[in-house]
Design a protein around this motif. Structure first.
Motif, PDB file in Angstrom:
ATOM      1  N   SER A  14       0.812  -1.222   0.000  1.00 25.30           N
ATOM      2  CA  SER A  14       0.000   0.000   0.000  1.00 25.30           C
ATOM      3  C   SER A  14       0.844   1.270   0.000  1.00 25.30           C
ATOM      4  O   SER A  14       0.336   2.341  -0.315  1.00 25.30           O
ATOM      5  N   GLU A  15       2.127   1.174   0.342  1.00 23.27           N
ATOM      6  CA  GLU A  15       2.981   2.357   0.370  1.00 23.27           C
ATOM      7  C   GLU A  15       4.025   2.326  -0.738  1.00 23.27           C
ATOM      8  O   GLU A  15       5.047   2.985  -0.669  1.00 23.27           O
ATOM      9  N   ALA A  16       3.736   1.581  -1.788  1.00 20.64           N
ATOM     10  CA  ALA A  16       4.710   1.435  -2.881  1.00 20.64           C
ATOM     11  C   ALA A  16       4.243   2.139  -4.149  1.00 20.64           C
ATOM     12  O   ALA A  16       4.600   1.747  -5.241  1.00 20.64           O
ATOM     13  N   GLY A  17       3.430   3.188  -4.004  1.00 21.26           N
ATOM     14  CA  GLY A  17       2.939   3.897  -5.168  1.00 21.26           C
ATOM     15  C   GLY A  17       2.063   3.031  -6.040  1.00 21.26           C
ATOM     16  O   GLY A  17       2.076   3.145  -7.265  1.00 21.26           O
ATOM     17  N   SER A  18       1.277   2.168  -5.415  1.00 20.01           N
ATOM     18  CA  SER A  18       0.478   1.208  -6.157  1.00 20.01           C
ATOM     19  C   SER A  18      -0.737   1.886  -6.792  1.00 20.01           C
ATOM     20  O   SER A  18      -1.156   2.962  -6.371  1.00 20.01           O
ATOM     21  N   PRO A  19      -1.319   1.246  -7.801  1.00 20.84           N
ATOM     22  CA  PRO A  19      -2.526   1.791  -8.427  1.00 20.84           C
ATOM     23  C   PRO A  19      -3.697   1.805  -7.433  1.00 20.84           C
ATOM     24  O   PRO A  19      -3.631   1.180  -6.374  1.00 20.84           O
ATOM     25  N   PRO A  20      -4.766   2.502  -7.792  1.00 18.53           N
ATOM     26  CA  PRO A  20      -5.954   2.513  -6.910  1.00 18.53           C
ATOM     27  C   PRO A  20      -6.475   1.101  -6.679  1.00 18.53           C
ATOM     28  O   PRO A  20      -6.332   0.222  -7.537  1.00 18.53           O
ATOM     29  N   ARG A  21      -7.076   0.914  -5.525  1.00 17.69           N
ATOM     30  CA  ARG A  21      -7.627  -0.393  -5.183  1.00 17.69           C
ATOM     31  C   ARG A  21      -9.138  -0.306  -5.072  1.00 17.69           C
ATOM     32  O   ARG A  21      -9.657   0.706  -4.622  1.00 17.69           O
ATOM     33  N   PRO A  22      -9.848  -1.376  -5.429  1.00 18.93           N
ATOM     34  CA  PRO A  22      -9.325  -2.605  -6.023  1.00 18.93           C
ATOM     35  C   PRO A  22      -8.876  -2.397  -7.466  1.00 18.93           C
ATOM     36  O   PRO A  22      -9.321  -1.480  -8.144  1.00 18.93           O
ATOM     37  N   LEU A  23      -7.981  -3.267  -7.913  1.00 20.29           N
ATOM     38  CA  LEU A  23      -7.443  -3.197  -9.262  1.00 20.29           C
ATOM     39  C   LEU A  23      -8.569  -3.303 -10.290  1.00 20.29           C
ATOM     40  O   LEU A  23      -9.456  -4.147 -10.171  1.00 20.29           O
ATOM     41  N   ASP A  24      -8.539  -2.434 -11.287  1.00 21.85           N
ATOM     42  CA  ASP A  24      -9.556  -2.436 -12.340  1.00 21.85           C
ATOM     43  C   ASP A  24      -9.165  -3.451 -13.408  1.00 21.85           C
ATOM     44  O   ASP A  24      -8.361  -3.164 -14.292  1.00 21.85           O
ATOM     45  N   LEU A  25      -9.750  -4.631 -13.326  1.00 22.64           N
ATOM     46  CA  LEU A  25      -9.398  -5.696 -14.258  1.00 22.64           C
ATOM     47  C   LEU A  25      -9.983  -5.470 -15.653  1.00 22.64           C
ATOM     48  O   LEU A  25      -9.664  -6.211 -16.584  1.00 22.64           O
ATOM     49  N   LYS A  26     -10.827  -4.453 -15.798  1.00 19.57           N
ATOM     50  CA  LYS A  26     -11.387  -4.134 -17.107  1.00 19.57           C
ATOM     51  C   LYS A  26     -10.605  -3.023 -17.800  1.00 19.57           C
ATOM     52  O   LYS A  26     -10.973  -2.586 -18.892  1.00 19.57           O
ATOM     53  N   ASN A  27      -9.514  -2.587 -17.185  1.00 18.42           N
ATOM     54  CA  ASN A  27      -8.676  -1.556 -17.780  1.00 18.42           C
ATOM     55  C   ASN A  27      -8.035  -2.090 -19.065  1.00 18.42           C
ATOM     56  O   ASN A  27      -7.349  -3.112 -19.050  1.00 18.42           O
ATOM     57  N   GLU A  28      -8.250  -1.396 -20.176  1.00 15.15           N
ATOM     58  CA  GLU A  28      -7.786  -1.899 -21.467  1.00 15.15           C
ATOM     59  C   GLU A  28      -6.267  -1.981 -21.542  1.00 15.15           C
ATOM     60  O   GLU A  28      -5.713  -2.919 -22.133  1.00 15.15           O
ATOM     61  N   GLN A  29      -5.565  -1.007 -20.952  1.00 13.94           N
ATOM     62  CA  GLN A  29      -4.106  -1.035 -20.982  1.00 13.94           C
ATOM     63  C   GLN A  29      -3.563  -2.212 -20.173  1.00 13.94           C
ATOM     64  O   GLN A  29      -2.612  -2.883 -20.590  1.00 13.94           O
TER      65      GLN A  29
END
Length: 210
Positions: A14-29
């Motif tokens: 959580s302190e590693a500059g991670s993406p927003p949670r929960p992870l968006d598994l529908k993200n096209e990239q």
């Protein structure tokens, strides 16, 4: 690999500059770049997996901490299909699934009931059990001989669905091998106790070495 913390409100990374949670598994990239790794396995596990609770609406007084719902497992499997990867899901073998330090199979049974009939992946029993003393405290460190018996129980349940069970997913360091194996045991003890895993998994940490 997707750490279970990235699918929940878990604290890991959580302190590693991670993406927003929960992870968006529908993200096209995310889907595009992941698909370039095929053929591949897609693992849902990591340190948070042994803290995870699979939650249903009928649960009364569920434990606090990271939780996953059935729809999230369904979404994970859909993502794995989209990127042409076989899924590998880590089964909780941590304290939440234990009574008097003995593993109970209810959470595994719930997961198996959530998986579709055509599930084409595997499961994995726990995550780095040799480090449970560090993550959960010394009182929660299970001997590898006991872990082997518990693995065989879990494997018997998964085999009813013709699903392979991996393990023990223990940590290995360069040169020293498994840390503190003299105190807490090792994968060799797991194998010597007759675990006979369908798939042998281990975690190598070269970046932790000088």
């Amino acid at each position: 690999a997707i750490d279970a913390a990235m699918m929940t409100n878990g604290e890991w990374w959580s302190e590693a500059g991670s993406p927003p949670r929960p992870l968006d598994l529908k993200n096209e990239q995310l889907g595009y770049w992941t698909s370039l790794l095929q053929p591949a396995w897609l693992r849902l596990g990591g340190t948070e997996a042994d803290k995870l609770w699979l939650l249903t609406d009928s649960d009364q007084n569920p434990p606090s901490g990271p939780r996953l719902h059935r729809q999230q497992i369904t979404d994970f499997l859909a993502f794995a299909g989209t990127v042409a990867a076989k899924p590998l899901i880590t089964v909780n073998a941590g304290p939440l699934t234990r009574i008097d330090n003995a593993w109970q199979p209810q959470q595994l049974k719930r997961l198996l009931s959530w998986l579709p009939p055509d599930y084409n992946g595997a499961l994995e029993f726990g995550n780095e059990p040799g480090a449970h003393w560090l993550i959960f405290g010394r009182a929660h460190q299970v001997p590898f001989s006991q872990l082997a018996d518990e693995y065989q129980l879990a494997r018997a349940l998964s085999q009813q669905r013709n699903i392979a069970m991996a393990g023990p997913a223990n940590a290995f360091w360069p040169e020293i091998g498994e840390p503190l194996k003299q105190l807490f045991g090792s994968s060799k003890d797991f194998l010597a106790a007759g675990a006979n895993p369908d798939i042998f998994t281990w975690h190598y940490y070269p970046t932790q070495s000088n």
